[in-house]
Design an enzyme around this catalytic site. Structure first.
Site, PDB file in Angstrom:
ATOM      1  N   TYR A  33       2.251 -15.492  -8.863  1.00  0.00           N
ATOM      2  CA  TYR A  33       1.474 -16.740  -9.444  1.00  0.00           C
ATOM      3  C   TYR A  33       1.484 -17.820  -8.971  1.00  0.00           C
ATOM      4  CZ  TYR A  33       4.306 -19.711 -12.084  1.00  0.00           C
ATOM      5  OH  TYR A  33       5.233 -20.699 -12.701  1.00  0.00           O
ATOM      6  N   LYS A 147       7.877 -16.603  -7.216  1.00  0.00           N
ATOM      7  CA  LYS A 147       7.018 -17.538  -8.068  1.00  0.00           C
ATOM      8  C   LYS A 147       6.727 -15.980  -8.610  1.00  0.00           C
ATOM      9  CE  LYS A 147       3.952 -21.088  -8.946  1.00  0.00           C
ATOM     10  NZ  LYS A 147       5.269 -22.131  -9.883  1.00  0.00           N
ATOM     11  N   GLU A 179      17.202 -26.949 -12.972  1.00  0.00           N
ATOM     12  CA  GLU A 179      15.889 -27.288 -12.525  1.00  0.00           C
ATOM     13  C   GLU A 179      15.484 -26.734 -14.061  1.00  0.00           C
ATOM     14  OE1 GLU A 179      12.876 -24.945 -10.305  1.00  0.00           O
ATOM     15  OE2 GLU A 179      14.144 -22.662 -11.003  1.00  0.00           O
ATOM     16  N   LEU A 204      12.883 -22.560  -7.768  1.00  0.00           N
ATOM     17  CA  LEU A 204      11.989 -22.798  -7.185  1.00  0.00           C
ATOM     18  C   LEU A 204      12.209 -23.319  -6.307  1.00  0.00           C
ATOM     19  CD1 LEU A 204       9.370 -20.695  -7.098  1.00  0.00           C
ATOM     20  CD2 LEU A 204       8.009 -22.526  -8.545  1.00  0.00           C
TER      21      LEU A 204
END
Length: 286
Positions: A33, A147, A179, A204
């Site tokens: 996505y 992702k 993160e 990411l």
């Protein structure tokens, strides 16, 4: 108001869009996505999101179902059809549908869906108060640079943060921050250095992160890409997260310990302002 969504070549009212129960995105979370922010009906950081979409699809062997020109046109059309002035465009591409099996066929037709969400990106009240976050072990899969829609761990972590009176979490692995639950995490040291985790499979590769680092360097703010601990973050002058939906969002405490004076940092707020100005300028020029 019923939104118009896109599904496999059709524009449909949201309550009429149906995906097969055998779709591998539903059965195996076998899907990629992307989320693109929209301000004034304009797409922000779009080229970066498209490039990352292609990398993620290639990494798990899903073919792009439309051309780059068609994809851009779909984004413009869904914004127009829904009169989206400020918010997000969500895009998802799954491998497709077939009877449940861990092994998949090579000739599946990908499922492409898109929808919009109205979100007050500019007037987000958290930009004024900052986020309180808690730390938590990073239990996600190893390939976080891809992702995918495998977001259950992050969802449960966000719920844990909410139940504990916090706004979000930061994940920790081997004693170092990777993160936030759905954003990249950064600190500004007391000597004025912007520190962020270096790119790897541990996190990411954020599009907003990349834009912010470029702007910071242009503004002659020293940047270091390296790992750092929760303790170093707690001792920092400022902290913030970056993402397509949050832009640049101040973090004011970690595990109950205030960062700096416990208020959004001046440098963080300036970076947020510069990022928004830059993105609006780029979007208007396209």
């Amino acid at each position: 108001m019923t939104r118009t969504v896109y599904l496999n070549g059709q524009w449909l009212p949201e309550d009429q869009a149906k995906v097969s129960i055998f779709d591998r995105g539903y059965v195996f979370a076998d899907a990629i996505y992307e989320v693109t922010a929209v301000i004034g009906g304009k797409l922000l950081d779009y080229p970066g999101h498209t490039a990352r979409l292609k990398r993620s699809l290639e990494a798990i062997g899903i073919s792009m179902p439309v051309s780059e020109d068609e994809l851009l046109d779909l984004h413009h059309t869904i914004v127009e059809k829904n009169g989206l002035d400020q918010g997000l465009v969500y895009l998802q591409i799954s491998r497709g549908a077939e009877d449940r099996n861990f092994l998949f066929s090579d000739n599946l037709t990908p499922t492409l869906s898109m929808f919009t969400q109205v979100v007050p990106l500019l007037a987000n009240p958290k930009a004024e108060t900052g986020l309180a976050v808690i730390s938590m072990p990073d239990g996600r899969w190893a390939n976080r640079q891809i992702k995918t829609v495998q977001l259950l761990y992050s969802s449960l972590a966000k719920m844990e943060a909410k139940n504990r009176g916090a706004d979000d979490v930061i994940f920790v692995e081997d004693g170092l921050i990777t993160e936030a639950s759905s954003a990249n995490f950064h600190i500004i040291t007391k000597s004025g250095v912007l520190v962020t985790r270096q790119l790897s499979n541990a996190l990411l590769h954020g599009i907003t992160r990349s834009s912010v680092l470029s702007l910071a360097l242009t503004a002659q703010l020293k940047v270091e890409e390296r790992a750092f601990s929760v303790e170093e973050a707690q001792d920092a002058a400022e902290a913030f997260i970056t993402s397509a939906g949050a832009f640049v969002m101040p973090v004011v405490s970690i595990d109950g310990t205030s960062i700096g004076d416990g208020k959004p940092g001046k440098t963080t707020l300036r970076i947020r302002e510069i990022y928004i100005e830059d993105q609006l300028s780029r979007a208007m020029a396209r």
